[in-house]
Design an enzyme around this catalytic site. Sequence first.
Site, PDB file in Angstrom:
ATOM      1  N   LYS A  95       0.330   3.842  -2.728  1.00 34.63           N
ATOM      2  CA  LYS A  95      -0.694   4.882  -2.679  1.00 34.63           C
ATOM      3  C   LYS A  95      -0.076   6.282  -2.638  1.00 34.63           C
ATOM      4  O   LYS A  95      -0.731   7.272  -3.006  1.00 34.63           O
ATOM      5  CB  LYS A  95      -1.615   4.673  -1.472  1.00 34.63           C
ATOM      6  CG  LYS A  95      -2.532   3.454  -1.594  1.00 34.63           C
ATOM      7  CD  LYS A  95      -3.466   3.354  -0.397  1.00 34.63           C
ATOM      8  CE  LYS A  95      -4.491   2.247  -0.536  1.00 34.63           C
ATOM      9  NZ  LYS A  95      -3.945   0.904  -0.260  1.00 34.63           N
ATOM     10  N   SER A 152      -5.828   4.088   4.273  1.00 33.92           N
ATOM     11  CA  SER A 152      -5.358   3.119   3.287  1.00 33.92           C
ATOM     12  C   SER A 152      -6.546   2.554   2.518  1.00 33.92           C
ATOM     13  O   SER A 152      -6.718   1.336   2.396  1.00 33.92           O
ATOM     14  CB  SER A 152      -4.556   1.984   3.936  1.00 33.92           C
ATOM     15  OG  SER A 152      -3.786   1.312   2.946  1.00 33.92           O
ATOM     16  N   SER A 168       0.789  -1.236   0.000  1.00 36.07           N
ATOM     17  CA  SER A 168       0.000   0.000   0.000  1.00 36.07           C
ATOM     18  C   SER A 168       0.820   1.285   0.000  1.00 36.07           C
ATOM     19  O   SER A 168       0.256   2.367  -0.136  1.00 36.07           O
ATOM     20  CB  SER A 168      -0.951   0.019   1.191  1.00 36.07           C
ATOM     21  OG  SER A 168      -2.105  -0.742   0.920  1.00 36.07           O
TER      22      SER A 168
END
Length: 469
Positions: free
Chosen positions: A141, A309, A138
């Site tokens: 991102k 997230s 993640s």
Amino acid sequence: MPDIRTWQLTTGAAVLGLVLAAGVVTAAGPWESGRRTAELDRAAEARTEPGGGHRRPAGPAPAPSAPPVLTALGTAPVPATAGRGEAAGNPARELARRLEPLLRDRGLGPRPGVSVVDLTTGRELYGRDAGRTMIPASTVKIATAAAALSALGPYHRIPTTVSATPDARTLTLVGGGDATLDRAGLRTLARRTAGDLRARGVTAVTLGYDTSAYRGPDLHPIGVNGNIARVTPLMVDQGRADPGSTGAADRVADPAGDAARAFRDLLEKDGITVDGATAPGRPAAGSKPLAEVLSPPLADVVEQMLTRSDNDIAESLARQTAIARNEEPSFAGAGRAVRQQLAVLKVPLAGARFADGSGLDRAGRVTPRLLTALLTRAAEPAHPGLRPVLTGLPVGGFTGTLESRHTGTAPGSGLIRAKTGTLTGVNALSGTVPSPDGTLLGFAFLANETRSPAEAQPSLDRLAAALTS
């Protein structure tokens, strides 16, 4: 004497705010603070931001950045040459002295990648396999956020629209890609639509819905998974079977159809009869917009995505970037668009691959140096529109995915702001932290082939905490 968590959070916020002129950091979730809303409310007209094509409200010029070295609240400055032996006065040696013993931790896998930079200069102070491509999970991102903000600007809003034929008897609910749309927003759209229809003397309509804003498969390559809904430009409550759920949760099989049916029910509660089936399709010939609702400004959406997230928002932002760059709004097209947009920012992209916007796809690859370069761009006065990349990062011990890490009297509590990343065998942490002398550092720690999050996450947290002491 203030509670340690309070002053640590205040210190971290002060350093970030003064160095970056990014405003006060709150623990309640930056997109809910009203800061950007207040700025927009004060603005009277739009003006063009120098160096970019985005329009934004007029307002006072940004505050100048503070000097790169700030004294932490309640402490005395730490002399650069104070008792550190051979490493004294040499930031690179000092970082190596602190980090290298921790990098031998088996919880980090066989070969972790590291990059630590001074965000006030962009200079890399420490690197270890910093240019090696790794699975980011993640932390990708950060790249998704930077690409969307630079392509669209922080004030961009994503519409959900109702189109109507000239007689207003045939309606189409048109998804624009707003993954933040909830029942309250859909209810507002229904009320506006019903009000316009009644003003025209229309009380019975047919309703369809349009998802043509996106192309390609809507099922993420990982398959059906509670961490993400089908990627469609029309959804409400992110397609959650229980609208009140958070995190991984059951999703409906057809988010677009579910949103359209919910909209139909809301119209009927407002006194509009909806005849026939509600089916997918394009607006009928001659249709024009009748009503719309808009997402929050992109700056707020980015902050929400980073703090929580949020995978659904991340995929939406990747496709919005594709639309802005005239690429196909699909997984493949979004990956190309993100890479193209990051190239505009002149960050190191060798070997990088953006398989999706969320980091759920294990085919994605970035380098630690790319992540710290993006954090550096977000800190630069030349790129104020990228500031949400920093202000949206979770706060250690307080918000989002770091709420349960760096807690209590831990040295990073309230000071570390970082995006987490977790997949099976992959753990990562990338963000910002003030050094002992007050310099704001950017860091990226990527660990692949890890044995378990229970081992890897504490190891990553120790690395980040080591930058504060």
